[in-house]
Scaffold this active site. Sequence first.
Site, PDB file in Angstrom:
ATOM      1  NE  ARG A 169      22.392  68.006  16.301  1.00  0.00           N
ATOM      2  CZ  ARG A 169      22.137  69.292  16.175  1.00  0.00           C
ATOM      3  NH1 ARG A 169      21.447  69.716  15.132  1.00  0.00           N
ATOM      4  NH2 ARG A 169      22.546  70.140  17.084  1.00  0.00           N
ATOM      5  CE  LYS A 227      25.734  70.598  22.692  1.00  0.00           C
ATOM      6  NZ  LYS A 227      25.128  69.354  23.185  1.00  0.00           N
ATOM      7  CB  CYS A 230      21.848  65.276  26.570  1.00  0.00           C
ATOM      8  SG  CYS A 230      20.992  66.732  25.925  1.00  0.00           S
ATOM      9  CB  SER A 245      30.452  64.634  14.533  1.00  0.00           C
ATOM     10  OG  SER A 245      29.489  65.678  14.566  1.00  0.00           O
ATOM     11  CB  CYS A 265      18.582  68.841  24.756  1.00  0.00           C
ATOM     12  SG  CYS A 265      19.655  68.708  23.302  1.00  0.00           S
ATOM     13  CE1 TYR A 285      32.708  61.039  18.135  1.00  0.00           C
ATOM     14  CE2 TYR A 285      33.212  63.274  17.388  1.00  0.00           C
ATOM     15  CZ  TYR A 285      32.373  62.380  18.025  1.00  0.00           C
ATOM     16  OH  TYR A 285      31.196  62.830  18.574  1.00  0.00           O
ATOM     17  CE  LYS A 333      29.179  69.095  21.254  1.00  0.00           C
ATOM     18  NZ  LYS A 333      28.001  68.435  21.707  1.00  0.00           N
TER      19      LYS A 333
END
Length: 326
Positions: free
Chosen positions: A204, A194, A117, A273, A127, A312, A247
């Site tokens: 971010r 997405k 991206c 995240s 993007c 994560y 996502k």
Amino acid sequence: MFKRFRRVRINPKLRDLLTQTKLSTDDFIYPLFIKEGEKIKNEIGSMPGVFQLSIDEAIKECLELKKLGLYSIILFGIPKIKDSIGSDALCEHGVIAKAIRAIKEAHPDMFISTDLCFCEYTDHGHCGILDIEKESVDNDKTLKILGEQAVIHAKAGADMIAPSGMMDGMIVTIREALDKANFSDIPIMSYSTKFASSYYGPFRDVAESTPSFGDRRSYQMNPANRDEAINESIEDEKEGADILMVKPALAYLDIVRDIKNHTLLPLAVYNVSGEYAMLKLAGKEGLVDYDKVMMETLLAFKRAGADIIITYHAKEAAKILNESKI
Ligand code: PBG
Ligand code: ZN
């Protein structure tokens, strides 16, 4: 006569025999954020346990991952210099190309996917290339450089390309570019469905990719639309994607199952995240049992239909899975 369900729940061995969904370290892809420089290991406030790493530190991190049985990573680049088209991502000496080469050399047994991206590389944080009049991203101009970026990653040694920019036609464009450059063996894992989600906030911060104006709703999907969500993934399958993705994950498990029911391709979820950060904080405050809620959440992704979980939590989950094997 009321023992219809409970009699199979009494014996723990029988419970094990009847467990339909099981997690394994093979299910996970662990995201790594590569920052230009040396000896950098910056923990990000909104994502405890997640770091911006320079290449030397990322190489050390891969050793830790392998010890835990984790062999798959997805790389994000944070360049020193950003510009309007994200030139660093189009250069063989850019941060991500260098990182792929160095990690592959140190750890040839790691499976390296790359996020494809431009938002981490552009000074405006969108993007792709901007269409100034429309204050949005120009789809076709962006497609052209997406193909170039994919070939840069493949040349550097990436094992799989994961385009996340939600441009129309990105899969067919990237497939053609890869094939033309003799990389027809490299699979594409598309961020096919997405959503324009507010769950990406902490990412971010880590990736330094917050848009400087507006938002991503003219290219990412409306969270309200179920049919479109399925259609987006089916389209990417037609264009030649090898693996599809939903996502974020947690708030979209219905979509995961819907897509699974419409395709025979493997499906990934991105446990993003904001999902990670929420659970971290709840665990820290003692509101929930962190380890147990984490494993329950990861299990839910798999039960919903995910074959791959980008998370994560991978290291923490691997520790738990490895211990329970002994
Ligand atoms: C880049 C990209 C984003 C994420 C993965 N790839 C951010 C975005 O679209 O704004 C989000 C991942 C996360 O929140 O963990 N397009
Ligand atoms: Zn992006």
